[in-house]
Motif scaffolding. Sequence first.
Motif, short mmCIF file in Angstrom:
data_model
loop_
_atom_site.label_atom_id
_atom_site.label_comp_id
_atom_site.label_asym_id
_atom_site.label_seq_id
_atom_site.Cartn_x
_atom_site.Cartn_y
_atom_site.Cartn_z
N UNK A 173 0.83 -1.21 0.00
CA UNK A 173 0.00 0.00 0.00
C UNK A 173 0.86 1.25 0.00
N UNK A 174 0.37 2.30 -0.66
CA UNK A 174 1.09 3.58 -0.66
C UNK A 174 0.85 4.29 0.66
N UNK A 175 1.76 5.21 1.00
CA UNK A 175 1.58 5.99 2.22
C UNK A 175 0.32 6.84 2.15
N UNK A 176 0.00 7.36 0.97
CA UNK A 176 -1.21 8.17 0.81
C UNK A 176 -2.45 7.34 1.10
N UNK A 177 -2.45 6.10 0.64
CA UNK A 177 -3.59 5.22 0.91
C UNK A 177 -3.70 4.91 2.40
N UNK A 178 -2.57 4.69 3.05
CA UNK A 178 -2.57 4.33 4.47
C UNK A 178 -3.14 5.45 5.33
N UNK A 179 -2.73 6.69 5.08
CA UNK A 179 -3.13 7.79 5.97
C UNK A 179 -4.55 8.27 5.71
N UNK A 180 -5.19 7.80 4.63
CA UNK A 180 -6.56 8.20 4.33
C UNK A 180 -7.53 7.02 4.37
N UNK A 181 -7.05 5.84 4.71
CA UNK A 181 -7.89 4.64 4.70
C UNK A 181 -8.94 4.69 5.80
N UNK A 182 -9.96 3.85 5.67
CA UNK A 182 -10.92 3.68 6.76
C UNK A 182 -10.15 3.27 8.02
N UNK A 183 -10.59 3.75 9.15
CA UNK A 183 -9.82 3.52 10.37
C UNK A 183 -10.65 2.94 11.49
N UNK A 184 -9.97 2.18 12.33
CA UNK A 184 -10.49 1.71 13.60
C UNK A 184 -9.35 1.86 14.60
N UNK A 185 -9.54 1.46 15.82
CA UNK A 185 -8.43 1.46 16.76
C UNK A 185 -7.47 0.32 16.42
N UNK A 186 -6.23 0.42 16.90
CA UNK A 186 -5.28 -0.67 16.69
C UNK A 186 -5.81 -1.96 17.27
N UNK A 187 -6.41 -1.89 18.46
CA UNK A 187 -6.95 -3.10 19.09
C UNK A 187 -8.02 -3.75 18.22
N UNK A 188 -8.93 -2.95 17.68
CA UNK A 188 -9.97 -3.50 16.81
C UNK A 188 -9.36 -4.13 15.56
N UNK A 189 -8.35 -3.48 15.00
CA UNK A 189 -7.70 -4.01 13.79
C UNK A 189 -7.06 -5.36 14.08
N UNK A 190 -6.33 -5.48 15.18
CA UNK A 190 -5.64 -6.72 15.49
C UNK A 190 -6.63 -7.86 15.71
N UNK A 191 -7.70 -7.59 16.42
CA UNK A 191 -8.71 -8.63 16.65
C UNK A 191 -9.42 -9.01 15.37
N UNK A 192 -9.72 -8.02 14.55
CA UNK A 192 -10.39 -8.29 13.27
C UNK A 192 -9.50 -9.13 12.36
N UNK A 193 -8.18 -8.89 12.41
CA UNK A 193 -7.25 -9.66 11.57
C UNK A 193 -6.96 -11.05 12.13
N UNK A 194 -7.50 -11.38 13.29
CA UNK A 194 -7.38 -12.74 13.80
C UNK A 194 -6.27 -13.01 14.79
N UNK A 195 -5.61 -11.95 15.30
CA UNK A 195 -4.54 -12.17 16.27
C UNK A 195 -5.13 -12.61 17.61
N UNK A 196 -4.43 -13.50 18.28
CA UNK A 196 -4.88 -14.01 19.57
C UNK A 196 -4.66 -12.98 20.67
N UNK A 197 -5.39 -13.12 21.76
CA UNK A 197 -5.22 -12.22 22.89
C UNK A 197 -3.82 -12.34 23.49
N UNK A 198 -3.22 -13.54 23.39
CA UNK A 198 -1.90 -13.74 23.99
C UNK A 198 -0.85 -12.91 23.27
N UNK A 199 -0.85 -12.89 21.94
CA UNK A 199 0.16 -12.10 21.23
C UNK A 199 -0.13 -10.61 21.34
N UNK A 200 -1.41 -10.25 21.44
CA UNK A 200 -1.75 -8.84 21.65
C UNK A 200 -1.19 -8.37 22.99
N UNK A 201 -1.44 -9.15 24.05
CA UNK A 201 -1.00 -8.75 25.39
C UNK A 201 0.51 -8.81 25.55
#
Length: 468
Positions: A173-201
């Motif tokens: 992805x380009x930097x321009x795309x990243x800074x204008x993309x739809x956004x959520x919190x980092x926590x929401x993004x990690x959970x949505x992408x399937x990361x476990x609570x153990x690696x998050x913590x």
Amino acid sequence: MNLILLSPLKPTLPISPPPHYNPHFKFKPKSLQTTTPTSKPKPKPGAIIIGAGLAGLSAATHLTSNNIPFTLIEASDAVGGRVRTDIVDGFILDRGFQIFITAYPEAQKLLDYNELELKKFYSGAFVYFDGGFHTVADPVRHFVDAVKSLANPIGSVFDKLLIGLARVKVLSRSNADIVTANEVSIMELLRKDGFSESVIDRFFRPFFGGIFFDRELETTSRLFDFIFKCLALGDNTLPAKGISAIPEQLAKKLPLGSILFNSRVVSVEVNESRVTLESGEILDSEMGVIVAVEEPEMEKLLGRNTVSEPVPRRQLARSTVSLYFSADRAPVTEPVLFLNGSRKGIVNNMFFATNVAPSYGPPGKTLVSVSVVSSCEGVSDEDLTGMVVRELSGWFGESVVGSWKHLRTYRIKFAQPNQCPPTNLLKNPKIGSGVYICGDHWNSATFDGAMVSGRRAAEALMKDRAIA
């Protein structure tokens, strides 16, 4: 960490130095010195810039390259804002935990990396969990270490595959795309992408929590993706002479006598291009005023109602406390960042700075840097030091940590602006006729974001004056 986030990782209300602080150790070229501490400002015709942090210095750099005269007004005794360094007992102490990422795109255009003598961290981290240290390694730079770490308890094998997939996604992805993309919190993004609570913590909270001073990971996913991409493309580093070498390098390129130190601005008249100094002197600009201070100071100068971009009613500051210790030796030799993956105690991350950059300490000595993600209000420096020593004694052993000597504690109330959704990382710098805003709060809470915002403010001023 002010990866120069900036802070970090960035000031700005200056951090008051301790009574025994000696300002004369600071590198200050003759071109940046006023004739006397009481000399009255004599701005050149042209623009006025308020604040000599990274954003203000970036704006000044772009005005200089276009032969636009300006006066840069700084309330403190040196450039840098939050990006400052002190010398204590021969040790280089950065004011707050700040790491510079070499892949910052704006920084690559403005800075001479060779002159900064950047020293690299290990591309990964050692995570303290369940009484021991476990390696998280970049598989591209440390393939063998990454393979060996697949079975460790810092997340599952699937989590580690997801990290690799996330790397591929951000690199596409380009930097321009990243800074204008739809956004959520980092926590929401990690959970949505399937990361476990153990690696998050155990990994994401202390690592990205240390970058954004936000262990709850409420910061926008736009910044997560931008930093993740920069980490994939570049190295975490420290300048050999301290983090302040970055703003000092920018300042050296400015015209002789263009910076006024120890001169505080107390008000700005929007649509008048006029500023008033604490001394009572009023300065008028022929071209405009660029306000390059941190968010709380911006609101004092301009008033919330004069800012055209909406400022969300939320906690403005991300706070941190940094503690430094001297030691006779380090218990490890690797130039690596240590993370607290236990979710216990107050230490978020720490490292042995002289393992990364030997110049950070005198010969034969080790500099220990410890970061706490909190303001720690109500806890004295002495009590906080004792808590940190006891906690790290559990990591490295009481016989090791008990011999460390406390050097200094920095409490940084405004380390970064709060950048949880919703955000606008491309705010219009113009807020009125002849008045422009820049700073990490007007772009992104990174070193790069501050520099980009300074450039955009200078470009807006020049465009309005039909000079660009």
